[in-house]
Design an enzyme around this catalytic site. Structure first.
Site, mmCIF file in Angstrom:
data_model
loop_
_atom_site.group_PDB
_atom_site.id
_atom_site.type_symbol
_atom_site.label_atom_id
_atom_site.label_comp_id
_atom_site.label_asym_id
_atom_site.label_seq_id
_atom_site.Cartn_x
_atom_site.Cartn_y
_atom_site.Cartn_z
ATOM 1 N N TYR A 34 0.844 -1.177 -0.017
ATOM 2 C CA TYR A 34 0.094 -0.062 0.134
ATOM 3 C C TYR A 34 0.779 1.231 -0.040
ATOM 4 O O TYR A 34 0.726 2.241 -0.975
ATOM 5 C CB TYR A 34 -1.180 -0.079 1.248
ATOM 6 C CG TYR A 34 -1.857 0.969 1.284
ATOM 7 C CD1 TYR A 34 -3.056 1.375 0.788
ATOM 8 C CD2 TYR A 34 -1.439 2.471 1.892
ATOM 9 C CE1 TYR A 34 -3.883 2.044 0.819
ATOM 10 C CE2 TYR A 34 -2.211 3.652 1.862
ATOM 11 C CZ TYR A 34 -3.583 3.387 1.688
ATOM 12 O OH TYR A 34 -4.386 4.673 1.531
ATOM 13 N N ASP A 35 1.957 1.199 0.770
ATOM 14 C CA ASP A 35 2.659 2.450 0.904
ATOM 15 C C ASP A 35 3.427 2.898 -0.150
ATOM 16 O O ASP A 35 3.750 3.997 -0.465
ATOM 17 C CB ASP A 35 3.782 2.039 2.104
ATOM 18 C CG ASP A 35 3.165 2.201 3.528
ATOM 19 O OD1 ASP A 35 2.125 2.612 3.502
ATOM 20 O OD2 ASP A 35 3.729 1.701 4.541
ATOM 21 N N GLU A 120 -29.477 -2.241 17.282
ATOM 22 C CA GLU A 120 -28.088 -1.780 17.054
ATOM 23 C C GLU A 120 -27.208 -1.328 18.436
ATOM 24 O O GLU A 120 -28.227 -0.944 19.510
ATOM 25 C CB GLU A 120 -28.235 -0.445 16.291
ATOM 26 C CG GLU A 120 -29.049 -0.440 14.961
ATOM 27 C CD GLU A 120 -29.301 0.611 13.926
ATOM 28 O OE1 GLU A 120 -29.651 0.544 12.910
ATOM 29 O OE2 GLU A 120 -28.905 1.653 14.612
ATOM 30 N N LYS A 122 -25.432 1.286 20.532
ATOM 31 C CA LYS A 122 -25.580 2.886 20.856
ATOM 32 C C LYS A 122 -24.001 3.271 21.248
ATOM 33 O O LYS A 122 -23.673 3.236 22.334
ATOM 34 C CB LYS A 122 -26.513 3.225 22.158
ATOM 35 C CG LYS A 122 -26.615 4.754 22.150
ATOM 36 C CD LYS A 122 -27.776 5.048 23.217
ATOM 37 C CE LYS A 122 -27.978 6.424 23.378
ATOM 38 N NZ LYS A 122 -26.733 7.300 23.862
ATOM 39 N N ASP A 124 -20.776 5.434 21.894
ATOM 40 C CA ASP A 124 -20.523 6.752 22.730
ATOM 41 C C ASP A 124 -19.369 7.621 22.090
ATOM 42 O O ASP A 124 -18.277 7.364 22.481
ATOM 43 C CB ASP A 124 -20.061 6.033 24.268
ATOM 44 C CG ASP A 124 -20.190 7.080 25.475
ATOM 45 O OD1 ASP A 124 -20.716 8.185 25.082
ATOM 46 O OD2 ASP A 124 -19.796 6.981 26.312
ATOM 47 N N TYR A 226 -25.249 4.407 10.532
ATOM 48 C CA TYR A 226 -26.312 3.496 10.888
ATOM 49 C C TYR A 226 -27.880 4.226 10.165
ATOM 50 O O TYR A 226 -28.744 3.810 10.636
ATOM 51 C CB TYR A 226 -26.716 3.433 12.228
ATOM 52 C CG TYR A 226 -26.360 4.904 13.108
ATOM 53 C CD1 TYR A 226 -27.135 5.771 13.205
ATOM 54 C CD2 TYR A 226 -25.335 4.903 13.587
ATOM 55 C CE1 TYR A 226 -26.946 6.953 13.891
ATOM 56 C CE2 TYR A 226 -25.016 6.138 14.615
ATOM 57 C CZ TYR A 226 -25.864 7.133 14.510
ATOM 58 O OH TYR A 226 -25.611 8.234 15.025
ATOM 59 N N LYS A 314 -30.634 2.345 27.919
ATOM 60 C CA LYS A 314 -29.234 2.638 28.507
ATOM 61 C C LYS A 314 -28.707 1.641 29.138
ATOM 62 O O LYS A 314 -29.530 1.111 30.230
ATOM 63 C CB LYS A 314 -29.658 4.098 29.246
ATOM 64 C CG LYS A 314 -29.853 5.266 28.560
ATOM 65 C CD LYS A 314 -28.723 5.815 27.600
ATOM 66 C CE LYS A 314 -27.745 6.546 28.524
ATOM 67 N NZ LYS A 314 -26.675 7.142 27.869
ATOM 68 N N CYS A 408 10.972 1.337 50.497
ATOM 69 C CA CYS A 408 9.795 0.386 50.135
ATOM 70 C C CYS A 408 8.995 0.192 51.549
ATOM 71 O O CYS A 408 9.324 0.272 52.706
ATOM 72 C CB CYS A 408 10.466 -1.001 50.332
ATOM 73 S SG CYS A 408 9.336 -2.395 50.130
ATOM 74 N N CYS A 411 9.480 -2.977 53.640
ATOM 75 C CA CYS A 411 10.951 -3.330 54.186
ATOM 76 C C CYS A 411 11.789 -2.185 54.392
ATOM 77 O O CYS A 411 12.869 -2.200 55.115
ATOM 78 C CB CYS A 411 11.648 -4.409 53.512
ATOM 79 S SG CYS A 411 12.121 -3.765 51.934
ATOM 80 N N CYS A 424 11.522 -2.422 44.505
ATOM 81 C CA CYS A 424 12.462 -2.717 45.666
ATOM 82 C C CYS A 424 13.454 -3.747 45.210
ATOM 83 O O CYS A 424 12.959 -4.735 44.919
ATOM 84 C CB CYS A 424 11.603 -3.041 46.790
ATOM 85 S SG CYS A 424 12.259 -3.518 48.356
ATOM 86 N N CYS A 430 12.333 -9.008 51.682
ATOM 87 C CA CYS A 430 11.260 -8.195 51.484
ATOM 88 C C CYS A 430 10.031 -9.021 51.646
ATOM 89 O O CYS A 430 9.902 -9.760 50.472
ATOM 90 C CB CYS A 430 11.085 -7.319 50.397
ATOM 91 S SG CYS A 430 9.774 -6.378 50.260
#
Length: 673
Positions: A34-35, A120, A122, A124, A226, A314, A408, A411, A424, A430
């Protein structure tokens, strides 16, 4: 052939390839091919000084705009009435049936058909209204107040799933859809951005309402369509015809579109969408239900605000705001110290949220949260995981400071900053690190030491000074029976489980070691490729990077892990205690005619007819290499229910996907054993 004709051919071919890649998710050529064509077009445009109206080079974004021009829609863009629960949805259905029955009683010679319904998603994002004249995109606008919006043509041209020209050339049409930012794209953008985005909705809306189209292009937005709101020269009798018109004219239509004669089917579909919601690669906040027959729509008409023939159901919010109260710091088995936020309790996606992840120090700084204590923040929950803080509601640094620890919290050892994370390095003393490492070593997918738990690991640490996995094999019955909650039976069971664990396979042993940045798929591949512990430990970064599941970071993690004297000493002690990682069986001869032979396959999502481990084993038996992550080396992705980011990345890279479990079983050779 003259330059103009060459450019027209190149534009047509590049738009055809982009349509297959961005709209159909079915690429016809590699990115490199493609490039080459794209660069050839760029050269011709530079030489001629001409750019055709639908040239893909127009998608990169042009000069900074001076302002938004109002655009009056040819047909109004209506809001939708909302149903918050199934009872309200049923009330909408009852009103529709009453209106239809009343009309039919008055018009027995021309009755309306029994209602059928389209369901369908919804989305956001930001509503788009596109205007095409004689097949060419001439305007794009926001919804605005439904009558007049803002012209955002140059911004919308940067969205590669928006066709700059379409086959329909019979006059003017307006098409509505939603501009969105995929969640995988948002995550990648935020990894690179100096100013990360709070969420995908803001990312899309902010990009489309930005006066700099180049910024819009950087957001790599997407769009689904849609509705045809206005059309000269054509008409539709139902929703199905209109959606087919959109597909035929190269608009991207979301695959989650279903039709039902029964309203019971509608409510079941709504529940199914809500269950799958967290696995999608884009935000939705509900479902939209529409009457499919257009004559019925005309008869039902509109209120002052809404069409009577459609309703939005919703879902519970997956994002909300709350107050950030405090931040604590936890130590993991690798020594990584991660922040955990305590927030004012809030209901989110059906649960009460009190704790949220902040990921790391770099995340806190990038999200402008350094001075956010006591202020309101955005949080998001998905996939039943701990919610994440997305950022402050305001941009001001007006809250209390989150203090990054220098030592830490467990410890007191000085912390080291590596990249965006605090670590740590006190591996020997520890407690949280040691307890987590031993618990991981004993886990089911590792050495599978039955009856062992994190609570047991903590007790052995405190009372018997267990400090590493090899110490477990020094335990005696006399020591264990003296412990609280350890009777003789429990002690004997643990000792027997430890004895049984000495003969696990090499893949399980490698996973038990807890090598950073490696999971089960990677350790299994290491075992099968190198076939001995010594060979894995001696592998060079170059040898590791040649494997399909391993890039530079993982290769460095593996070689760095085995270069650590602490690691080598621990492994040597395990071997001295009789732990013998068993070599995998020599691979059986496989049928090279198998569909999966020689392919690198990634499994993601939930399968129902067989487990992920069963699927992986059967794929490998057919000559496939099962990988844990999607990359350009991946040949195929098997996507079960709730497949998320791996599926999204596969689609982004144009990798073939099997998302039908029955088809997977057929290719594997039949039913699960």
């Amino acid at each position: 052939m003259d330059e103009m004709h060459k450019m027209e051919e190149l534009v047509a071919e590049l738009n055809r390839l982009a349509y297959h890649y961005y709209t159909l998710d079915a690429p016809l050529v590699s990115d490199k091919e493609y490039d080459v064509l794209y660069d050839k077009l760029l050269q011709l445009e530079a030489e001629s000084g001409l750019v055709l109206p639908d040239s893909p080079t127009r998608r990169v974004g042009g000069e900074l705009l001076k302002g938004f021009v109002p655009h009056r829609h040819l047909a109004p863009l209506w809001s939708l009435d909302k149903a918050q629960n199934i009872e309200q949805l049923r009330l909408w259905e009852a009103r529709v049936l009453k209106l239809v029955n009343d009309y039919n009683a008055k018009n027995p010679d021309t009755p309306l058909p029994a209602p059928c319904y389209a369901v369908e998603l919804k989305f956001d994002g930001l509503t788009l209204n596109l205007t095409y004249r004689d097949g060419a995109l001439v305007q794009a606008a926001t919804r605005g107040n439904g009558v007049t919006g803002e012209g955002i043509l140059e911004q919308v041209k940067t969205i590669k799933s928006v066709p700059l020209s379409i086959p329909y050339r019979e006059g003017v049409i307006e098409v509505q859809g939603e501009g969105i930012m995929n969640l995988s794209v948002l995550a990648e953008y935020n990894r690179r951005a100096a100013d990360p985005l709070k969420n995908a909705r803001n990312g899309a809306a902010g990009a489309l309402r930005n006066l700099n189209p180049k910024l819009t292009a950087e957001r790599r937005l997407n769009a689904f369509f849609y509705n045809v709101g206005y059309a000269e020269g054509t008409s539709f009798s139902n929703h199905q015809e209109m959606m087919q018109f959109l597909r035929d004219n190269r608009f991207k239509v979301n695959p989650y579109l279903t039709y039902f004669d029964s309203f019971d089917g509608v409510t079941e579909q709504v529940a199914e969408i809500e269950a799958k919601r967290s696995g999608l690669d884009y935000l939705i906040d509900g479902a939209v239900i529409k009457i499919t027959d257009f004559r019925t729509r005309e008869v039902l008409g509109y209120t002052d605000k809404f069409p009577r023939w459609a309703v939005a159901y919703k879902f519970e919010a997956e994002e909300t705001t709350t107050i950030l109260q405090s931040v604590s710091w936890n130590v993991g088995r690798t020594g990584k110290v991660t922040p955990l936020a305590r927030v004012e309790p809030v209901e989110l996606a059906g649960v009460t949220v009190q704790n949220c992840t902040l990921n790391n120090v770099g995340d806190i700084e990038r999200k402008n949260l350094k001075f956010a204590l006591g202020t309101r923040v955005f949080i998001r929950r998905s996939n039943d995981v701990i919610p994440e803080i997305l950022g402050k509601v305001t941009e001001e640094s007006d809250g209390g400071e989150i203090v990054f620890p220098a030592e830490c919290p467990a410890c007191g050892f000085p912390l080291e900053m590596r990249g965006a994370h605090l670590f740590c390095n006190n591996k020997l003393n520890c407690k949280p690190q040691i307890v987590a490492r031993i618990t991981h070593y004993a886990s089911r997918d590792a050495m599978d030491i039955e009856t062992f738990s994190e609570k047991t690991a903590g007790q052995l640490y405190e009372e018997l000074s267990i400090r590493e996995a090899a110490d477990l094999y020094d335990l005696t019955l006399e020591q264990l029976v003296k412990l609280e909650r350890f009777g003789e039976k429990k002690a004997q069971n643990l000792l027997q489980a430890l004895e049984d664990s000495k003969h696990r396979d090499l893949a399980s042993f490698l996973f038990a070691l807890g090598i950073p940045n490696t999971g089960k798929a990677t350790t299994r591949m290491l075992a099968e490729h190198f076939r001995s512990l010594d060979a894995v430990m001696a592998a060079t970064p170059e040898e590791l990077e040649a494997l399909p599941d391993i890039g530079g970071i993982v290769a460095e993690s593996i070689t760095g892990y085995f270069a650590d004297p602490f690691t080598v000493s621990g492994i040597r002690r395990l071997l001295e205690h009789g732990v013998v990682p068993e070599m995998p069986d020599a691979p059986a001869a496989v049928n090279e005619d198998s569909f999966f032979f020689g392919k690198t396959v990634v499994l993601t999502g939930t399968l129902h007819r067989l487990t992920r481990d069963d699927a992986a084993a059967r794929l490998e038996a057919l000559g496939a290499k099962v990988s844990g992550s999607v990359s350009k080396k991946t040949d195929l992705v098997v996507a079960g229910e709730k497949a998320g980011s791996k599926l999204a990345k596969a689609q982004e890279l144009g990798i073939p996907v099997i998302d039908d479990e029955e088809e997977l079983l057929r290719l594997l050779g039949g039913q699960p054993s």
